[in-house]
Design a protein around this motif. Sequence first.
Motif, PDB file in Angstrom:
ATOM      1  N   GLN A 177       0.845  -1.109   0.362  1.00 42.92           N
ATOM      2  CA  GLN A 177      -0.045  -0.154  -0.057  1.00 42.92           C
ATOM      3  C   GLN A 177       0.962   1.273  -0.060  1.00 42.92           C
ATOM      4  OE1 GLN A 177      -2.299  -1.171   3.445  1.00 42.92           O
ATOM      5  NE2 GLN A 177      -3.931  -1.810   2.188  1.00 42.92           N
ATOM      6  N   ALA A 178       2.112   1.141   0.645  1.00 39.24           N
ATOM      7  CA  ALA A 178       2.978   2.203   0.664  1.00 39.24           C
ATOM      8  C   ALA A 178       3.296   2.839  -0.619  1.00 39.24           C
ATOM      9  CB  ALA A 178       4.093   2.115   1.363  1.00 39.24           C
ATOM     10  N   MET A 179       3.578   1.614  -1.762  1.00 39.11           N
ATOM     11  CA  MET A 179       4.107   2.010  -3.001  1.00 39.11           C
ATOM     12  C   MET A 179       2.961   2.192  -3.871  1.00 39.11           C
ATOM     13  SD  MET A 179       7.260   2.597  -3.200  1.00 39.11           S
ATOM     14  CE  MET A 179       7.115   3.447  -1.752  1.00 39.11           C
ATOM     15  N   ALA A 180       1.827   1.692  -3.721  1.00 35.61           N
ATOM     16  CA  ALA A 180       0.436   2.021  -4.234  1.00 35.61           C
ATOM     17  C   ALA A 180       0.346   3.687  -4.063  1.00 35.61           C
ATOM     18  CB  ALA A 180      -0.632   1.397  -3.764  1.00 35.61           C
ATOM     19  N   ILE A 181       0.734   4.138  -2.968  1.00 36.09           N
ATOM     20  CA  ILE A 181       0.666   5.526  -2.802  1.00 36.09           C
ATOM     21  C   ILE A 181       1.892   6.145  -3.357  1.00 36.09           C
ATOM     22  CG2 ILE A 181       0.983   7.528  -1.023  1.00 36.09           C
ATOM     23  CD1 ILE A 181      -0.344   5.500   0.904  1.00 36.09           C
ATOM     24  N   GLY A 182       3.220   5.559  -3.148  1.00 36.66           N
ATOM     25  CA  GLY A 182       4.331   6.094  -3.837  1.00 36.66           C
ATOM     26  C   GLY A 182       4.623   7.539  -3.829  1.00 36.66           C
ATOM     27  N   THR A 183       5.688   7.946  -4.624  1.00 39.94           N
ATOM     28  CA  THR A 183       6.095   9.390  -4.801  1.00 39.94           C
ATOM     29  C   THR A 183       5.038  10.240  -5.067  1.00 39.94           C
ATOM     30  OG1 THR A 183       8.149   8.705  -5.011  1.00 39.94           O
ATOM     31  CG2 THR A 183       7.708  11.141  -5.833  1.00 39.94           C
ATOM     32  N   ALA A 184       3.983   9.751  -6.306  1.00 42.89           N
ATOM     33  CA  ALA A 184       2.733  10.472  -6.746  1.00 42.89           C
ATOM     34  C   ALA A 184       1.928  10.570  -5.574  1.00 42.89           C
ATOM     35  CB  ALA A 184       2.363   9.502  -7.780  1.00 42.89           C
ATOM     36  N   GLY A 185       1.528   9.671  -4.759  1.00 45.12           N
ATOM     37  CA  GLY A 185       0.534   9.897  -3.853  1.00 45.12           C
ATOM     38  C   GLY A 185       1.149  10.688  -2.833  1.00 45.12           C
ATOM     39  N   TYR A 186       2.376  10.711  -2.398  1.00 49.65           N
ATOM     40  CA  TYR A 186       2.833  11.440  -1.352  1.00 49.65           C
ATOM     41  C   TYR A 186       3.062  12.920  -1.724  1.00 49.65           C
ATOM     42  CZ  TYR A 186       7.596  13.503   0.052  1.00 49.65           C
ATOM     43  OH  TYR A 186       8.589  14.227   0.123  1.00 49.65           O
ATOM     44  N   THR A 187       3.178  13.158  -3.060  1.00 49.60           N
ATOM     45  CA  THR A 187       3.298  14.306  -3.636  1.00 49.60           C
ATOM     46  C   THR A 187       1.686  14.962  -3.760  1.00 49.60           C
ATOM     47  OG1 THR A 187       5.120  13.950  -4.970  1.00 49.60           O
ATOM     48  CG2 THR A 187       3.917  15.688  -5.599  1.00 49.60           C
ATOM     49  N   ALA A 188       0.866  14.164  -3.887  1.00 51.39           N
ATOM     50  CA  ALA A 188      -0.555  14.473  -3.985  1.00 51.39           C
ATOM     51  C   ALA A 188      -0.924  15.097  -2.557  1.00 51.39           C
ATOM     52  CB  ALA A 188      -1.300  13.482  -4.153  1.00 51.39           C
TER      53      ALA A 188
END
Length: 330
Positions: free
Chosen positions: A121-132
Motif C-alpha cells: 500500500q505504501a508503494m501504491a501511494i508512492g511518490t505520486a501519492g505522497y506528492t498529492a
Amino acid sequence: MFDAILIEKPDGTQTVAQASLSEDQLPEGDVLVEVAYSTLNYKDALAITGRAPVVRSFPMVPGIDFSGIVAESAHPGWKPGDRVVLNGWGVGETHWGGLAGKARVKGDWLVPLPAGISLRQAMAIGTAGYTAMLCVMALERHGVAPGSGEVAVTGAAGGVGSVATALLAGRGYQVAAVTGREAEAEFLKGLGASSIVAREELSGKPRALARERWAGAVDVAGSTVLANLLSMIRYGGTVAACGLAAGMDLPATVAPFILRGVTLAGVDSVMCPIETRRKAWDLLAAELDLEKLEALSVDLPFAEVIATAPKFLDGQIRGRVVVPVAPDLG
Ligand code: NDP
C-alpha cells in the motif's frame, strides 16, 4: 546476487537492461534495505527511456521510491527488521534506486512505514501519492478549505491526480477532475470527483483573466494548462503546482496574482524536509481510503518495467503502477 534494472551510457548512447548485481556493487550508504516494492513514476519513465536528462550519473539503477525491510544498519535510527519507505533525495537520479532487490542509502532519507498500511500500500501511494498529499497540504496552508468551493485537479487519471482526487474528496471537497481521457470519467467519479472537465477546456490560448471557477487547484501539467487554471481561480484562491506533464513553460500573466490575490504554491517532493514527509505519510495512512487505493493501483511485473516505460509517457497509464520486487517480504 539480485535483479536490478541498470541504465548505462557506454559510448554516449543510453542503454537499459535487466541485470544481476551483487551487494558489493551498491553505492555507499549507512543502511542496506531489502526492497519489497518499488513503482513506476513519471520520472522513472523519463529516466528509463532517456527522454529527459533525469539520470545524472551512469551506471544508474532507476526507481525514485521503494518500500522494504532494513537488512543492515550503521545509522542510529534504524535496525534490521525495520519497515521503511523512501522517496526522492536524488535516488534513481544520482544515487542507485528502488528498481532492484536491494538498495543501500542514507538512513536520514528513510521514513518509517506508517502504522496501518502495508509495504505494498505504501508503494501504491508512492511518490505520486505522497506528492498529492504535499499539494493538499499546500492548498490548506494557503487557506483553501472544503467550504471554499470546488477545487480542480489536472491529470486526474494519472498517479498524482488520482490520489489527489481521492484525498480531496475524502476531506469533503467538491473535486473537478480535469482529464484528457473521457473514458476515465466513471473511474474518477468512483474516486470521489464531483464533476469531470475535459482537458481541452484548459488547453486553449490562456487569457489574462477568465471566469472565476475554482477555489483552488492541484496541477500536474504546467504550461498552457497551468496558465489557464490560474486565470480561472477565484479571488484569493491557490494553485499547488507540482508537475510538467504538458510542458515546462508557463505562458501566463501576473493578472491573477495582482488582481485576484491568487497564490501559486510550488510543491517539491524530492528535497522536502523530513518532518514534512513524515507528516504527509502519516496523513496518507490515516486518510486514504484503502479501497480507492486498491482501485487506482495495478501491479507491473519487474520483467515488464522497461517495456512499459514509454507507454507511461504517452499518458496511457491509469493511476499508480506498483512493481513487486520481493512481495514475500510482506
Ligand atoms: P502520470 O503519467 O501518472 O500522470 C500524468 C497525467 O497528466 C496523465 O495521466 C494525464 O492525465 C495528464 N497529461 C498527460 N499529458 C498531458 C498534457 N499534455 N496536458 C495536460 N495533461 C496531461 O504522472 P504522475 O501523476 O506520476 O506525475 C505527474 C507530473 O507530476 C509529472 O510531470 C511528474 O514529473 C510530476 N511530479 C512531480 C513531483 C514533484 O516533486 N514536484 C513528484 C511526482 C510527480 P489525464 O489523462 O487524466 O488528463
